[in-house]
Design an enzyme around this catalytic site. Structure first.
Site, mmCIF file in Angstrom:
data_model
loop_
_atom_site.group_PDB
_atom_site.id
_atom_site.type_symbol
_atom_site.label_atom_id
_atom_site.label_comp_id
_atom_site.label_asym_id
_atom_site.label_seq_id
_atom_site.Cartn_x
_atom_site.Cartn_y
_atom_site.Cartn_z
ATOM 1 N N GLU A 284 -24.752 27.293 -19.240
ATOM 2 C CA GLU A 284 -23.601 27.608 -18.403
ATOM 3 C C GLU A 284 -23.827 27.138 -16.977
ATOM 4 O O GLU A 284 -24.590 27.738 -16.214
ATOM 5 C CB GLU A 284 -23.303 29.110 -18.399
ATOM 6 C CG GLU A 284 -22.072 29.440 -17.562
ATOM 7 C CD GLU A 284 -21.693 30.902 -17.581
ATOM 8 O OE1 GLU A 284 -20.859 31.296 -16.756
ATOM 9 O OE2 GLU A 284 -22.223 31.649 -18.429
ATOM 10 N N LYS B 85 -28.023 45.889 -32.320
ATOM 11 C CA LYS B 85 -27.232 44.654 -32.329
ATOM 12 C C LYS B 85 -25.747 44.890 -32.552
ATOM 13 O O LYS B 85 -25.060 44.046 -33.134
ATOM 14 C CB LYS B 85 -27.803 43.663 -33.351
ATOM 15 C CG LYS B 85 -29.244 43.295 -33.055
ATOM 16 C CD LYS B 85 -29.876 42.398 -34.092
ATOM 17 C CE LYS B 85 -31.344 42.138 -33.728
ATOM 18 N NZ LYS B 85 -32.053 41.356 -34.741
ATOM 19 N N ASP C 124 -35.257 38.913 -28.485
ATOM 20 C CA ASP C 124 -34.297 38.797 -29.579
ATOM 21 C C ASP C 124 -32.908 38.609 -28.982
ATOM 22 O O ASP C 124 -32.322 39.538 -28.417
ATOM 23 C CB ASP C 124 -34.338 40.061 -30.439
ATOM 24 C CG ASP C 124 -33.536 39.922 -31.728
ATOM 25 O OD1 ASP C 124 -32.546 39.165 -31.738
ATOM 26 O OD2 ASP C 124 -33.880 40.597 -32.722
ATOM 27 N N HIS D 186 -16.796 27.068 -8.614
ATOM 28 C CA HIS D 186 -16.940 26.318 -9.870
ATOM 29 C C HIS D 186 -16.472 24.879 -9.683
ATOM 30 O O HIS D 186 -17.059 23.941 -10.214
ATOM 31 C CB HIS D 186 -16.141 27.003 -10.982
ATOM 32 C CG HIS D 186 -16.867 28.143 -11.608
ATOM 33 N ND1 HIS D 186 -17.701 27.998 -12.680
ATOM 34 C CD2 HIS D 186 -16.897 29.472 -11.296
ATOM 35 C CE1 HIS D 186 -18.211 29.170 -13.022
ATOM 36 N NE2 HIS D 186 -17.740 30.092 -12.182
#
Length: 409
Positions: A105, A234, A309, A404
Protein backbone atom coordinates in the site's frame (compact mmCIF):
# COMPACT_ATOMS: atom_id res chain seq x y z
CA UNK A 1 14.77 -40.14 0.48
CA UNK A 2 15.60 -43.60 -0.94
CA UNK A 3 18.88 -44.62 -2.63
CA UNK A 4 17.18 -44.59 -6.04
CA UNK A 5 16.13 -40.99 -5.46
CA UNK A 6 19.66 -39.68 -4.79
CA UNK A 7 20.22 -36.19 -6.24
CA UNK A 8 17.35 -36.16 -8.76
CA UNK A 9 16.97 -33.11 -10.99
CA UNK A 10 13.79 -31.04 -10.83
CA UNK A 11 12.96 -32.17 -14.37
CA UNK A 12 13.37 -35.86 -13.51
CA UNK A 13 11.31 -35.49 -10.37
CA UNK A 14 8.55 -33.68 -12.26
CA UNK A 15 8.49 -36.49 -14.82
CA UNK A 16 7.94 -39.04 -12.07
CA UNK A 17 4.90 -37.08 -10.93
CA UNK A 18 3.53 -37.07 -14.50
CA UNK A 19 4.08 -40.84 -14.64
CA UNK A 20 2.15 -41.34 -11.40
CA UNK A 21 5.17 -42.70 -9.53
CA UNK A 22 5.42 -39.83 -7.05
CA UNK A 23 2.64 -37.79 -5.46
CA UNK A 24 2.68 -34.03 -6.03
CA UNK A 25 2.45 -33.26 -2.30
CA UNK A 26 5.13 -35.81 -1.36
CA UNK A 27 8.05 -34.55 -3.44
CA UNK A 28 10.10 -33.75 -0.34
CA UNK A 29 10.19 -37.49 0.41
CA UNK A 30 12.21 -38.02 -2.79
CA UNK A 31 14.48 -34.98 -2.96
CA UNK A 32 15.85 -32.11 -0.93
CA UNK A 33 13.31 -29.31 -0.30
CA UNK A 34 14.75 -26.90 -2.89
CA UNK A 35 14.72 -29.54 -5.64
CA UNK A 36 11.20 -30.58 -4.67
CA UNK A 37 10.10 -26.95 -4.79
CA UNK A 38 11.65 -26.46 -8.23
CA UNK A 39 9.99 -29.63 -9.57
CA UNK A 40 6.61 -28.55 -8.25
CA UNK A 41 7.12 -25.14 -9.84
CA UNK A 42 7.76 -26.77 -13.23
CA UNK A 43 4.53 -28.76 -12.93
CA UNK A 44 2.50 -25.70 -11.99
CA UNK A 45 3.98 -23.68 -14.87
CA UNK A 46 3.13 -26.49 -17.26
CA UNK A 47 -0.46 -26.78 -16.05
CA UNK A 48 -1.20 -23.06 -15.74
CA UNK A 49 0.88 -21.50 -18.48
CA UNK A 50 2.23 -19.02 -15.94
CA UNK A 51 5.88 -18.09 -15.56
CA UNK A 52 7.05 -18.55 -11.96
CA UNK A 53 10.61 -17.36 -12.51
CA UNK A 54 10.39 -14.59 -9.92
CA UNK A 55 8.51 -16.72 -7.41
CA UNK A 56 11.37 -19.18 -7.71
CA UNK A 57 13.96 -16.59 -6.68
CA UNK A 58 14.11 -16.65 -2.89
CA UNK A 59 16.97 -16.06 -0.50
CA UNK A 60 16.62 -18.93 1.97
CA UNK A 61 16.73 -22.72 1.90
CA UNK A 62 13.31 -24.20 1.30
CA UNK A 63 13.96 -26.43 4.30
CA UNK A 64 13.65 -23.33 6.51
CA UNK A 65 10.02 -22.97 5.44
CA UNK A 66 9.11 -26.64 5.95
CA UNK A 67 7.19 -26.01 9.22
CA UNK A 68 5.30 -23.11 7.64
CA UNK A 69 3.95 -24.33 4.29
CA UNK A 70 3.05 -27.35 2.19
CA UNK A 71 3.33 -27.76 -1.61
CA UNK A 72 5.93 -24.97 -1.74
CA UNK A 73 6.70 -23.48 -5.17
CA UNK A 74 8.77 -20.50 -4.02
CA UNK A 75 8.16 -17.27 -2.18
CA UNK A 76 6.05 -14.16 -2.67
CA UNK A 77 8.13 -11.08 -1.92
CA UNK A 78 6.48 -8.02 -0.36
CA UNK A 79 8.29 -4.67 -0.29
CA UNK A 80 9.65 -4.03 3.19
CA UNK A 81 10.59 -0.71 4.74
CA UNK A 82 10.94 0.98 8.09
CA UNK A 83 9.46 3.99 9.84
CA UNK A 84 11.09 5.99 12.58
CA UNK A 85 13.20 5.86 14.55
CA UNK A 86 10.62 6.51 17.23
CA UNK A 87 11.13 6.63 20.98
CA UNK A 88 9.22 3.99 22.91
CA UNK A 89 8.94 4.11 26.69
CA UNK A 90 7.45 0.68 27.33
CA UNK A 91 7.29 -1.84 30.10
CA UNK A 92 9.43 -4.13 27.94
CA UNK A 93 10.53 -1.95 25.00
CA UNK A 94 12.71 1.03 25.83
CA UNK A 95 14.67 3.17 23.39
CA UNK A 96 14.67 4.37 19.80
CA UNK A 97 13.31 1.91 17.27
CA UNK A 98 13.00 1.60 13.54
CA UNK A 99 9.69 -0.21 13.02
CA UNK A 100 9.81 -2.77 10.17
CA UNK A 101 6.77 -2.89 7.90
CA UNK A 102 5.96 -4.92 4.79
CA UNK A 103 3.15 -3.76 2.53
CA UNK A 104 2.01 -3.07 -1.02
CA UNK A 105 0.00 0.00 0.00
CA UNK A 106 1.67 3.15 -1.24
CA UNK A 107 1.70 6.15 1.14
CA UNK A 108 1.28 3.94 4.23
CA UNK A 109 4.87 4.14 5.46
CA UNK A 110 5.10 7.82 4.58
CA UNK A 111 2.01 8.47 6.69
CA UNK A 112 3.13 6.40 9.66
CA UNK A 113 6.61 7.90 9.44
CA UNK A 114 5.07 11.37 9.81
CA UNK A 115 3.27 10.18 12.93
CA UNK A 116 6.52 8.76 14.33
CA UNK A 117 8.26 12.09 13.72
CA UNK A 118 5.55 13.94 15.63
CA UNK A 119 5.66 11.44 18.49
CA UNK A 120 9.43 11.90 18.73
CA UNK A 121 9.07 15.68 18.75
CA UNK A 122 6.74 15.20 21.72
CA UNK A 123 9.38 13.18 23.59
CA UNK A 124 8.22 9.71 22.56
CA UNK A 125 5.26 7.49 23.30
CA UNK A 126 4.51 5.43 26.38
CA UNK A 127 3.28 1.83 25.94
CA UNK A 128 2.24 -0.93 28.30
CA UNK A 129 0.93 -4.49 27.96
CA UNK A 130 -1.97 -4.54 30.40
CA UNK A 131 -3.04 -8.20 30.13
CA UNK A 132 -1.84 -11.26 28.26
CA UNK A 133 -3.14 -14.76 27.67
CA UNK A 134 -3.86 -17.04 24.71
CA UNK A 135 -7.25 -18.72 24.74
CA UNK A 136 -8.82 -21.90 23.42
CA UNK A 137 -12.50 -22.66 24.07
CA UNK A 138 -13.81 -26.18 23.41
CA UNK A 139 -17.54 -26.89 23.34
CA UNK A 140 -19.07 -29.87 25.20
CA UNK A 141 -22.45 -31.51 24.84
CA UNK A 142 -24.53 -32.17 27.97
CA UNK A 143 -28.06 -33.51 28.39
CA UNK A 144 -29.57 -30.48 30.05
CA UNK A 145 -28.88 -27.16 31.70
CA UNK A 146 -28.71 -29.02 35.02
CA UNK A 147 -25.76 -31.04 33.71
CA UNK A 148 -24.35 -27.87 32.23
CA UNK A 149 -24.35 -26.15 35.59
CA UNK A 150 -22.86 -29.26 37.18
CA UNK A 151 -20.00 -29.22 34.67
CA UNK A 152 -19.38 -25.52 35.26
CA UNK A 153 -19.28 -26.20 39.01
CA UNK A 154 -16.92 -29.15 38.51
CA UNK A 155 -14.56 -26.98 36.47
CA UNK A 156 -14.50 -24.30 39.16
CA UNK A 157 -13.72 -26.93 41.82
CA UNK A 158 -11.06 -28.78 39.80
CA UNK A 159 -8.90 -26.04 38.37
CA UNK A 160 -5.71 -27.59 39.69
CA UNK A 161 -6.54 -30.94 38.05
CA UNK A 162 -7.07 -29.25 34.68
CA UNK A 163 -3.92 -27.17 35.16
CA UNK A 164 -1.81 -30.26 35.83
CA UNK A 165 -3.16 -32.05 32.74
CA UNK A 166 -2.69 -29.06 30.46
CA UNK A 167 0.81 -28.19 31.64
CA UNK A 168 2.02 -31.79 31.23
CA UNK A 169 2.05 -31.07 27.47
CA UNK A 170 4.31 -28.01 27.55
CA UNK A 171 7.50 -26.89 29.22
CA UNK A 172 6.64 -23.21 28.85
CA UNK A 173 2.88 -22.62 28.86
CA UNK A 174 0.93 -22.03 32.06
CA UNK A 175 -2.83 -22.42 32.42
CA UNK A 176 -4.08 -19.28 34.13
CA UNK A 177 -7.85 -19.77 34.15
CA UNK A 178 -10.79 -21.76 32.79
CA UNK A 179 -14.09 -19.91 32.48
CA UNK A 180 -17.30 -21.87 31.77
CA UNK A 181 -20.21 -20.58 29.66
CA UNK A 182 -23.49 -22.55 29.63
CA UNK A 183 -25.81 -22.17 26.62
CA UNK A 184 -28.65 -24.72 26.79
CA UNK A 185 -27.11 -28.15 26.33
CA UNK A 186 -23.76 -26.61 25.30
CA UNK A 187 -20.95 -25.82 27.70
CA UNK A 188 -18.01 -23.77 26.48
CA UNK A 189 -14.82 -23.76 28.55
CA UNK A 190 -12.57 -20.80 27.73
CA UNK A 191 -9.01 -21.82 28.68
CA UNK A 192 -6.52 -18.98 29.07
CA UNK A 193 -2.74 -19.57 28.98
CA UNK A 194 0.42 -17.61 29.57
CA UNK A 195 2.46 -18.67 26.53
CA UNK A 196 5.54 -16.52 27.28
CA UNK A 197 7.28 -15.39 24.05
CA UNK A 198 5.28 -17.70 21.77
CA UNK A 199 2.05 -16.54 20.17
CA UNK A 200 0.94 -19.86 21.60
CA UNK A 201 -2.05 -21.01 19.56
CA UNK A 202 -0.63 -24.48 18.95
CA UNK A 203 0.56 -24.72 22.54
CA UNK A 204 -2.90 -23.81 23.84
CA UNK A 205 -4.60 -26.27 21.50
CA UNK A 206 -2.47 -29.24 22.53
CA UNK A 207 -2.72 -28.39 26.22
CA UNK A 208 -6.49 -27.94 26.02
CA UNK A 209 -6.93 -31.33 24.39
CA UNK A 210 -5.22 -32.94 27.37
CA UNK A 211 -7.49 -31.07 29.76
CA UNK A 212 -10.57 -32.05 27.74
CA UNK A 213 -9.61 -35.71 28.09
CA UNK A 214 -9.82 -35.24 31.86
CA UNK A 215 -13.19 -33.50 31.61
CA UNK A 216 -14.63 -36.38 29.58
CA UNK A 217 -13.15 -38.98 31.95
CA UNK A 218 -14.45 -37.29 35.10
CA UNK A 219 -17.85 -35.89 34.01
CA UNK A 220 -20.82 -36.84 31.81
CA UNK A 221 -19.95 -34.18 29.21
CA UNK A 222 -18.90 -35.12 25.66
CA UNK A 223 -16.43 -33.05 23.70
CA UNK A 224 -17.95 -31.89 20.40
CA UNK A 225 -15.17 -29.63 19.10
CA UNK A 226 -11.82 -28.56 20.51
CA UNK A 227 -12.60 -25.05 19.28
CA UNK A 228 -16.10 -23.80 19.89
CA UNK A 229 -15.46 -20.29 18.50
CA UNK A 230 -15.61 -18.67 21.93
CA UNK A 231 -11.80 -18.45 21.83
CA UNK A 232 -12.17 -16.42 19.45
CA UNK A 233 -9.53 -16.99 16.76
CA UNK A 234 -9.36 -15.18 13.40
CA UNK A 235 -12.88 -13.79 13.56
CA UNK A 236 -14.32 -10.47 14.78
CA UNK A 237 -15.59 -11.02 18.32
CA UNK A 238 -16.76 -8.81 21.15
CA UNK A 239 -15.37 -11.23 23.74
CA UNK A 240 -11.85 -10.42 22.59
CA UNK A 241 -12.58 -6.69 22.81
CA UNK A 242 -13.82 -7.10 26.39
CA UNK A 243 -11.68 -9.89 27.86
CA UNK A 244 -8.65 -9.68 25.57
CA UNK A 245 -6.69 -12.35 23.75
CA UNK A 246 -2.96 -12.54 23.20
CA UNK A 247 -1.71 -9.17 24.43
CA UNK A 248 -3.88 -6.22 25.40
CA UNK A 249 -1.62 -3.22 24.88
CA UNK A 250 -2.02 0.56 24.99
CA UNK A 251 0.21 3.34 23.70
CA UNK A 252 -0.26 7.05 24.35
CA UNK A 253 1.38 10.42 23.80
CA UNK A 254 0.86 14.06 24.80
CA UNK A 255 1.77 16.32 21.87
CA UNK A 256 2.42 20.02 22.52
CA UNK A 257 0.03 22.35 20.76
CA UNK A 258 2.76 24.01 18.69
CA UNK A 259 3.95 20.62 17.39
CA UNK A 260 0.41 19.73 16.32
CA UNK A 261 0.05 23.01 14.47
CA UNK A 262 3.51 23.05 12.87
CA UNK A 263 3.90 19.38 11.97
CA UNK A 264 0.33 18.17 11.52
CA UNK A 265 -1.02 21.44 10.13
CA UNK A 266 -4.16 21.39 12.24
CA UNK A 267 -5.25 21.87 15.85
CA UNK A 268 -5.79 19.52 18.81
CA UNK A 269 -9.49 20.42 18.80
CA UNK A 270 -9.89 19.53 15.13
CA UNK A 271 -8.18 16.15 15.56
CA UNK A 272 -10.26 15.37 18.64
CA UNK A 273 -13.46 16.22 16.77
CA UNK A 274 -12.58 14.01 13.82
CA UNK A 275 -11.77 11.18 16.19
CA UNK A 276 -15.08 11.52 18.05
CA UNK A 277 -17.28 11.86 14.98
CA UNK A 278 -15.42 9.30 12.82
CA UNK A 279 -13.79 6.72 15.08
CA UNK A 280 -16.35 6.72 17.88
CA UNK A 281 -19.76 7.82 16.56
CA UNK A 282 -19.22 6.57 13.01
CA UNK A 283 -17.92 3.22 14.18
CA UNK A 284 -20.81 2.84 16.64
CA UNK A 285 -23.36 3.59 13.91
CA UNK A 286 -21.67 1.01 11.68
CA UNK A 287 -21.71 -1.60 14.44
CA UNK A 288 -17.94 -1.88 14.16
CA UNK A 289 -15.81 -3.74 16.70
CA UNK A 290 -12.89 -1.46 15.86
CA UNK A 291 -13.16 2.18 16.93
CA UNK A 292 -10.13 3.47 15.04
CA UNK A 293 -9.05 4.93 11.72
CA UNK A 294 -6.72 2.28 10.24
CA UNK A 295 -4.96 0.30 12.96
CA UNK A 296 -5.18 -2.80 10.72
CA UNK A 297 -2.74 -1.16 8.29
CA UNK A 298 0.10 -1.01 10.79
CA UNK A 299 -0.73 -4.34 12.44
CA UNK A 300 -0.79 -6.13 9.07
CA UNK A 301 2.44 -4.53 7.84
CA UNK A 302 4.35 -5.27 11.04
CA UNK A 303 2.88 -8.80 11.21
CA UNK A 304 4.18 -9.53 7.71
CA UNK A 305 7.59 -8.07 8.47
CA UNK A 306 8.07 -10.04 11.71
CA UNK A 307 6.54 -13.44 10.89
CA UNK A 308 3.24 -13.20 12.74
CA UNK A 309 0.07 -15.07 11.72
CA UNK A 310 -1.40 -12.68 9.15
CA UNK A 311 -4.96 -13.95 9.64
CA UNK A 312 -4.89 -12.71 13.23
CA UNK A 313 -4.93 -9.13 11.99
CA UNK A 314 -8.70 -9.61 12.40
CA UNK A 315 -8.30 -9.55 16.17
CA UNK A 316 -5.20 -7.37 16.19
CA UNK A 317 -7.11 -4.46 14.69
CA UNK A 318 -9.73 -4.67 17.47
CA UNK A 319 -8.67 -1.29 18.82
CA UNK A 320 -9.98 1.98 20.24
CA UNK A 321 -8.38 5.33 19.49
CA UNK A 322 -8.95 8.28 21.81
CA UNK A 323 -8.03 11.93 21.33
CA UNK A 324 -8.57 14.69 23.88
CA UNK A 325 -7.67 18.37 24.06
CA UNK A 326 -5.57 19.22 27.09
CA UNK A 327 -4.04 22.47 28.23
CA UNK A 328 -0.64 21.39 26.89
CA UNK A 329 -1.97 20.19 23.54
CA UNK A 330 -3.31 16.87 22.23
CA UNK A 331 -3.51 13.65 24.23
CA UNK A 332 -3.92 10.59 21.99
CA UNK A 333 -3.97 6.86 22.69
CA UNK A 334 -4.54 3.55 20.97
CA UNK A 335 -5.63 0.46 22.91
CA UNK A 336 -5.36 -2.86 21.09
CA UNK A 337 -7.43 -5.45 22.95
CA UNK A 338 -6.31 -8.67 21.29
CA UNK A 339 -2.89 -8.47 19.67
CA UNK A 340 -1.63 -12.03 19.16
CA UNK A 341 2.13 -11.92 18.69
CA UNK A 342 5.20 -14.01 19.40
CA UNK A 343 8.94 -13.87 18.91
CA UNK A 344 9.53 -17.64 18.82
CA UNK A 345 7.91 -20.31 16.68
CA UNK A 346 5.77 -20.07 13.56
CA UNK A 347 6.82 -17.59 10.90
CA UNK A 348 9.36 -15.93 13.20
CA UNK A 349 11.84 -18.65 12.20
CA UNK A 350 11.85 -17.62 8.53
CA UNK A 351 15.10 -15.79 7.71
CA UNK A 352 13.65 -12.51 6.42
CA UNK A 353 11.08 -12.30 9.21
CA UNK A 354 13.74 -13.11 11.79
CA UNK A 355 15.70 -10.14 10.47
CA UNK A 356 12.62 -7.98 11.01
CA UNK A 357 12.58 -9.07 14.64
CA UNK A 358 16.31 -8.32 14.82
CA UNK A 359 15.62 -4.73 13.76
CA UNK A 360 13.55 -4.44 16.95
CA UNK A 361 16.01 -6.51 19.00
CA UNK A 362 13.34 -9.01 20.02
CA UNK A 363 14.13 -12.23 18.17
CA UNK A 364 13.79 -15.41 20.24
CA UNK A 365 12.96 -15.85 23.89
CA UNK A 366 13.11 -12.90 26.24
CA UNK A 367 14.64 -12.54 29.68
CA UNK A 368 12.43 -12.87 31.59
CA UNK A 369 10.31 -15.16 29.43
CA UNK A 370 7.61 -13.20 27.65
CA UNK A 371 9.56 -9.94 27.63
CA UNK A 372 10.37 -10.01 23.91
CA UNK A 373 6.78 -10.64 22.86
CA UNK A 374 5.66 -7.83 25.19
CA UNK A 375 8.21 -5.50 23.58
CA UNK A 376 7.00 -6.43 20.10
CA UNK A 377 3.41 -5.71 21.14
CA UNK A 378 4.42 -2.32 22.52
CA UNK A 379 6.27 -1.39 19.33
CA UNK A 380 3.27 -2.36 17.20
CA UNK A 381 1.02 -0.26 19.44
CA UNK A 382 3.28 2.78 19.04
CA UNK A 383 3.31 2.25 15.27
CA UNK A 384 -0.48 2.08 15.29
CA UNK A 385 -0.61 5.29 17.33
CA UNK A 386 1.64 7.03 14.79
CA UNK A 387 -0.61 5.86 11.98
CA UNK A 388 -3.74 7.10 13.73
CA UNK A 389 -2.23 10.52 14.43
CA UNK A 390 -1.16 10.98 10.84
CA UNK A 391 -4.44 9.92 9.27
CA UNK A 392 -6.63 11.82 11.72
CA UNK A 393 -4.63 14.99 11.15
CA UNK A 394 -4.78 14.52 7.37
CA UNK A 395 -8.56 14.31 7.65
CA UNK A 396 -8.75 17.25 10.04
CA UNK A 397 -6.64 19.42 7.73
CA UNK A 398 -8.43 18.04 4.62
CA UNK A 399 -5.09 16.96 3.16
CA UNK A 400 -5.83 13.23 2.75
CA UNK A 401 -6.60 13.21 -0.97
CA UNK A 402 -3.85 15.69 -1.82
CA UNK A 403 -1.29 13.62 0.09
CA UNK A 404 -2.16 10.51 -1.92
CA UNK A 405 -2.14 12.55 -5.11
CA UNK A 406 1.30 14.04 -4.41
CA UNK A 407 2.73 10.58 -3.75
CA UNK A 408 1.20 9.28 -6.96
CA UNK A 409 -0.79 6.56 -5.20
Amino acid sequence: MTDSDTDPTPEALAERVRAGEVRFHALEEHADPDTATAARRLLVEEQSGASLETVGEYAFDAAAADPNIENMIGAVQIPAGVVGPVTVDGGAASGNYYLPMATTEGALLASVNRGCSVIDRAGGATARVTTSGMTRAPVFRVDSVVEGEALASWVRDNGSTLKDAAEETTSHGELEAVKPYVVGDNVFLRFRYDTKDAMGMNMATIATQAACDVVEAETTASLVALSGNLCTDKKPAAINAVEGRGRSVTADVLIPRDVVEERLHTTPAAIAEVNTRKNLVGSAKAGSLGFNAHVANVVAAMFLATGQDAAQVVEGANAITTADVREEGLYASVSLASLEVGTVGGGTKLPTQAEGLDVLGVRGGGDPAGNNADALAECIAVGALAGELSLLSALASRHLSSAHESLGR
